[in-house]
Motif scaffolding. Structure first.
Motif, PDB file in Angstrom:
ATOM      1  N   VAL A   1       9.118  50.257 -11.420  1.00 38.74           N
ATOM      2  CA  VAL A   1       8.823  48.991 -10.744  1.00 38.74           C
ATOM      3  C   VAL A   1       9.923  48.661  -9.734  1.00 38.74           C
ATOM      4  CG1 VAL A   1       8.482  46.516 -11.074  1.00 38.74           C
ATOM      5  CG2 VAL A   1       7.505  48.137 -12.714  1.00 38.74           C
ATOM      6  N   LEU A   2      11.173  48.839 -10.127  1.00 39.45           N
ATOM      7  CA  LEU A   2      12.285  48.546  -9.222  1.00 39.45           C
ATOM      8  C   LEU A   2      12.285  49.488  -8.018  1.00 39.45           C
ATOM      9  CD1 LEU A   2      15.179  47.864 -11.771  1.00 39.45           C
ATOM     10  CD2 LEU A   2      13.833  46.200 -10.470  1.00 39.45           C
ATOM     11  N   ALA A   3      11.878  50.736  -8.232  1.00 39.97           N
ATOM     12  CA  ALA A   3      11.801  51.692  -7.118  1.00 39.97           C
ATOM     13  C   ALA A   3      10.757  51.251  -6.104  1.00 39.97           C
ATOM     14  CB  ALA A   3      11.473  53.082  -7.652  1.00 39.97           C
ATOM     15  N   ALA A   4       9.621  50.751  -6.594  1.00 43.35           N
ATOM     16  CA  ALA A   4       8.579  50.254  -5.685  1.00 43.35           C
ATOM     17  C   ALA A   4       9.086  49.060  -4.888  1.00 43.35           C
ATOM     18  CB  ALA A   4       7.330  49.879  -6.485  1.00 43.35           C
ATOM     19  N   ILE A   5       9.811  48.158  -5.550  1.00 41.83           N
ATOM     20  CA  ILE A   5      10.365  46.987  -4.862  1.00 41.83           C
ATOM     21  C   ILE A   5      11.391  47.422  -3.816  1.00 41.83           C
ATOM     22  CG2 ILE A   5      11.730  44.893  -5.166  1.00 41.83           C
ATOM     23  CD1 ILE A   5      10.459  44.625  -7.958  1.00 41.83           C
ATOM     24  N   GLY A   6      12.252  48.364  -4.187  1.00 46.14           N
ATOM     25  CA  GLY A   6      13.262  48.839  -3.251  1.00 46.14           C
ATOM     26  C   GLY A   6      12.656  49.521  -2.037  1.00 46.14           C
ATOM     27  N   ALA A   7      11.629  50.341  -2.261  1.00 44.24           N
ATOM     28  CA  ALA A   7      10.962  51.015  -1.146  1.00 44.24           C
ATOM     29  C   ALA A   7      10.300  49.995  -0.222  1.00 44.24           C
ATOM     30  CB  ALA A   7       9.929  52.009  -1.681  1.00 44.24           C
ATOM     31  N   CYS A   8       9.716  48.941  -0.801  1.00 37.47           N
ATOM     32  CA  CYS A   8       9.117  47.881   0.018  1.00 37.47           C
ATOM     33  C   CYS A   8      10.167  47.215   0.892  1.00 37.47           C
ATOM     34  CB  CYS A   8       8.458  46.831  -0.877  1.00 37.47           C
ATOM     35  SG  CYS A   8       6.910  47.358  -1.615  1.00 37.47           S
ATOM     36  N   GLY A   9      11.338  46.955   0.318  1.00 32.91           N
ATOM     37  CA  GLY A   9      12.408  46.328   1.088  1.00 32.91           C
ATOM     38  C   GLY A   9      12.828  47.189   2.266  1.00 32.91           C
TER      39      GLY A   9
ATOM     40  N   THR B   1       0.266  44.293   3.929  1.00 33.43           N
ATOM     41  CA  THR B   1      -0.219  45.671   4.067  1.00 33.43           C
ATOM     42  C   THR B   1       0.895  46.660   3.760  1.00 33.43           C
ATOM     43  OG1 THR B   1      -1.797  44.994   5.776  1.00 33.43           O
ATOM     44  CG2 THR B   1      -1.253  47.341   5.653  1.00 33.43           C
ATOM     45  N   TRP B   2       2.075  46.408   4.322  1.00 38.79           N
ATOM     46  CA  TRP B   2       3.211  47.273   4.029  1.00 38.79           C
ATOM     47  C   TRP B   2       3.567  47.230   2.547  1.00 38.79           C
ATOM     48  CZ3 TRP B   2       4.197  50.958   7.051  1.00 38.79           C
ATOM     49  CH2 TRP B   2       4.227  50.842   8.443  1.00 38.79           C
ATOM     50  N   VAL B   3       3.595  46.042   1.971  1.00 41.71           N
ATOM     51  CA  VAL B   3       3.992  45.911   0.563  1.00 41.71           C
ATOM     52  C   VAL B   3       3.043  46.694  -0.347  1.00 41.71           C
ATOM     53  CG1 VAL B   3       4.129  44.288  -1.368  1.00 41.71           C
ATOM     54  CG2 VAL B   3       5.202  43.717   0.816  1.00 41.71           C
ATOM     55  N   ILE B   4       1.745  46.537  -0.125  1.00 42.52           N
ATOM     56  CA  ILE B   4       0.774  47.223  -0.989  1.00 42.52           C
ATOM     57  C   ILE B   4       0.832  48.731  -0.773  1.00 42.52           C
ATOM     58  CG2 ILE B   4      -1.688  47.528  -1.465  1.00 42.52           C
ATOM     59  CD1 ILE B   4      -2.043  44.569  -0.737  1.00 42.52           C
ATOM     60  N   GLY B   5       0.789  49.153   0.499  1.00 41.44           N
ATOM     61  CA  GLY B   5       0.790  50.582   0.784  1.00 41.44           C
ATOM     62  C   GLY B   5       2.050  51.273   0.309  1.00 41.44           C
ATOM     63  N   VAL B   6       3.206  50.659   0.563  1.00 38.35           N
ATOM     64  CA  VAL B   6       4.482  51.266   0.181  1.00 38.35           C
ATOM     65  C   VAL B   6       4.652  51.258  -1.336  1.00 38.35           C
ATOM     66  CG1 VAL B   6       6.978  50.991   0.318  1.00 38.35           C
ATOM     67  CG2 VAL B   6       5.584  50.760   2.372  1.00 38.35           C
ATOM     68  N   SER B   7       4.236  50.183  -1.990  1.00 41.57           N
ATOM     69  CA  SER B   7       4.335  50.131  -3.453  1.00 41.57           C
ATOM     70  C   SER B   7       3.530  51.255  -4.098  1.00 41.57           C
ATOM     71  CB  SER B   7       3.843  48.776  -3.964  1.00 41.57           C
ATOM     72  OG  SER B   7       4.654  47.725  -3.494  1.00 41.57           O
ATOM     73  N   LEU B   8       2.305  51.432  -3.630  1.00 40.88           N
ATOM     74  CA  LEU B   8       1.471  52.502  -4.173  1.00 40.88           C
ATOM     75  C   LEU B   8       2.069  53.870  -3.873  1.00 40.88           C
ATOM     76  CD1 LEU B   8      -2.120  51.172  -3.346  1.00 40.88           C
ATOM     77  CD2 LEU B   8      -0.894  51.073  -5.524  1.00 40.88           C
ATOM     78  N   ALA B   9       2.636  54.030  -2.676  1.00 39.43           N
ATOM     79  CA  ALA B   9       3.260  55.307  -2.322  1.00 39.43           C
ATOM     80  C   ALA B   9       4.469  55.588  -3.214  1.00 39.43           C
ATOM     81  CB  ALA B   9       3.684  55.292  -0.857  1.00 39.43           C
ATOM     82  N   ALA B  10       5.303  54.568  -3.448  1.00 36.57           N
ATOM     83  CA  ALA B  10       6.480  54.750  -4.295  1.00 36.57           C
ATOM     84  C   ALA B  10       6.075  55.106  -5.721  1.00 36.57           C
ATOM     85  CB  ALA B  10       7.327  53.478  -4.283  1.00 36.57           C
ATOM     86  N   VAL B  11       5.069  54.426  -6.238  1.00 32.15           N
ATOM     87  CA  VAL B  11       4.578  54.740  -7.580  1.00 32.15           C
ATOM     88  C   VAL B  11       4.039  56.165  -7.622  1.00 32.15           C
ATOM     89  CG1 VAL B  11       2.816  54.187  -9.305  1.00 32.15           C
ATOM     90  CG2 VAL B  11       4.098  52.353  -8.191  1.00 32.15           C
ATOM     91  N   ALA B  12       3.302  56.561  -6.579  1.00 30.79           N
ATOM     92  CA  ALA B  12       2.769  57.926  -6.519  1.00 30.79           C
ATOM     93  C   ALA B  12       3.903  58.940  -6.522  1.00 30.79           C
ATOM     94  CB  ALA B  12       1.910  58.093  -5.268  1.00 30.79           C
ATOM     95  N   GLY B  13       4.986  58.654  -5.802  1.00 35.79           N
ATOM     96  CA  GLY B  13       6.125  59.566  -5.801  1.00 35.79           C
ATOM     97  C   GLY B  13       6.736  59.713  -7.182  1.00 35.79           C
ATOM     98  N   VAL B  14       6.863  58.611  -7.908  1.00 34.82           N
ATOM     99  CA  VAL B  14       7.393  58.666  -9.267  1.00 34.82           C
ATOM    100  C   VAL B  14       6.444  59.439 -10.181  1.00 34.82           C
ATOM    101  CG1 VAL B  14       8.079  57.305 -11.267  1.00 34.82           C
ATOM    102  CG2 VAL B  14       8.666  56.518  -8.972  1.00 34.82           C
ATOM    103  N   LEU B  15       5.145  59.232 -10.011  1.00 36.46           N
ATOM    104  CA  LEU B  15       4.166  59.951 -10.835  1.00 36.46           C
ATOM    105  C   LEU B  15       4.223  61.459 -10.579  1.00 36.46           C
ATOM    106  CD1 LEU B  15       1.049  57.588 -10.671  1.00 36.46           C
ATOM    107  CD2 LEU B  15       2.815  57.727 -12.428  1.00 36.46           C
TER     108      LEU B  15
END
Length: 307
Positions: free
Chosen positions: A84-92, A211-225
């Motif tokens: 979760v923190l990685a997704a937040i950081g990537a969004c930032g 749009t950035w927040v949703i797209g980047v969050s999903l991308a960051a989660v996908a990277g972790v997965l």
């Protein structure tokens, strides 16, 4: 017969891989439909999310979050918090990039923005190599035993079940968000006609931020997965994922997040099933072949009506 017997197991692998591709493809589709350009840095955003999770994991563990595995998974609650923190950081990171770079270039045209994303991709990749080095970084060294599904005769690991469960949950949440929330409806309106949406009082800058927040969050989660599934990540992760993600997006219909989900599953399954007949080294070629065939047969994609 032996080749055919492997296909059910390969279908399982394909569904896991397709789930990850779907999450990555959603961000590309949202960016294209609302911002109007192809984001070639999306794969490297996935890599950034994967490495940020590794970076914050020791801090989360030191804060007292349990590191003991959750059930039969190879990781504990601390890793979920790190995700979760990685997704937040990537969004930032990407929101800062939007403010200092993309916002200034929006009036310059799609080609300029697309080229800018190539530069951002190279920049992110080099930043990852600078801080974490070019060598693979391992998520887990634990050997996980697979479970045989009753009646199907195929094996699946608990981590793979987690990957698919997260992907399905996020896809459902995205559907609810786009359909039933005010900002979700504003995003759909902006995607249909940005100028008309602006005239009717919709704050398009806020829509772009979401749009950035949703797209980047999903991308960051996908990277972790990806790290969970492969057990390791490399700085080239983004480049390796870019072709199958774009193949999935084009297959489903550029700008259609639901199409990206369908396209991701189709590409993931096709790549894995192809290994029953050809070498695994040619898996990227399968995604490339799907992309070419779709552009030749139906360039608008499976879930997009021809205009």
């Amino acid at each position: 017969m032996e080749t055919l017997a492997r296909i059910p197991q390969l279908l399982v692998y394909g569904l896991v891989s397709g789930s990850i591709l779907s999450l990555g493809g959603i961000g590309v589709s949202l960016t294209y439909s609302i911002l109007g350009f192809s984001n070639f840095a999306h794969g490297d955003v996935m890599a950034l999310g994967a490495y940020l999770a590794l970076a914050v994991l020791p801090l989360v563990s030191a804060a007292g979050v349990g590191s003991q595995p959750l059930g039969s998974l190879s990781f504990g609650p601390d890793f979920v918090v790190a995700l979760v923190l990685a997704a937040i950081g990537a969004c930032g990171v990407v929101l800062v990039l939007d403010r200092v770079l993309f916002r200034r270039l929006r009036g310059a045209g799609r080609i300029t923005l697309m080229i800018a994303t190539v530069g951002v991709a190279l920049g992110l990749r080099n930043v990852i190599q600078f801080f974490w080095g070019p060598q693979p970084r391992y998520y887990s060294a634990k050997i996980q035993m697979a479970t045989v599904l009753p009646g199907l005769g195929v094996k699946i690991k608990p981590d793979q079940v987690f990957v698919m469960a997260v992907a399905i949950s996020l896809a459902v949440l995205l559907h609810v968000f786009l359909r039933y929330t005010k900002i979700g409806k504003a995003m759909r309106a902006t995607a249909d006609n940005a100028s008309l949406a602006r005239v009717t009082g919709i704050n398009t800058e806020r829509v772009i931020a979401w749009t950035w927040v949703i797209g980047v969050s999903l991308a960051a989660v996908a990277g972790v997965l990806i790290g969970i599934e492969n057990k390791f990540v490399t700085p080239e992760l983004g480049w390796q994922m870019l072709l199958p993600i774009f193949a999935a997006v084009i297959l489903g219909g550029f700008g259609n997040p639901y199409g990206a989900i369908v396209g991701g599953i189709v590409v993931g399954v096709s790549e894995e099933v192809s290994t029953a007949f050809i070498s695994t080294a040619y898996k990227p070629a399968v995604a490339f072949l799907i992309l070419i065939l779709m552009l030749l047969i139906k360039p608008t994609g499976l879930l997009t009506r021809r205009s």
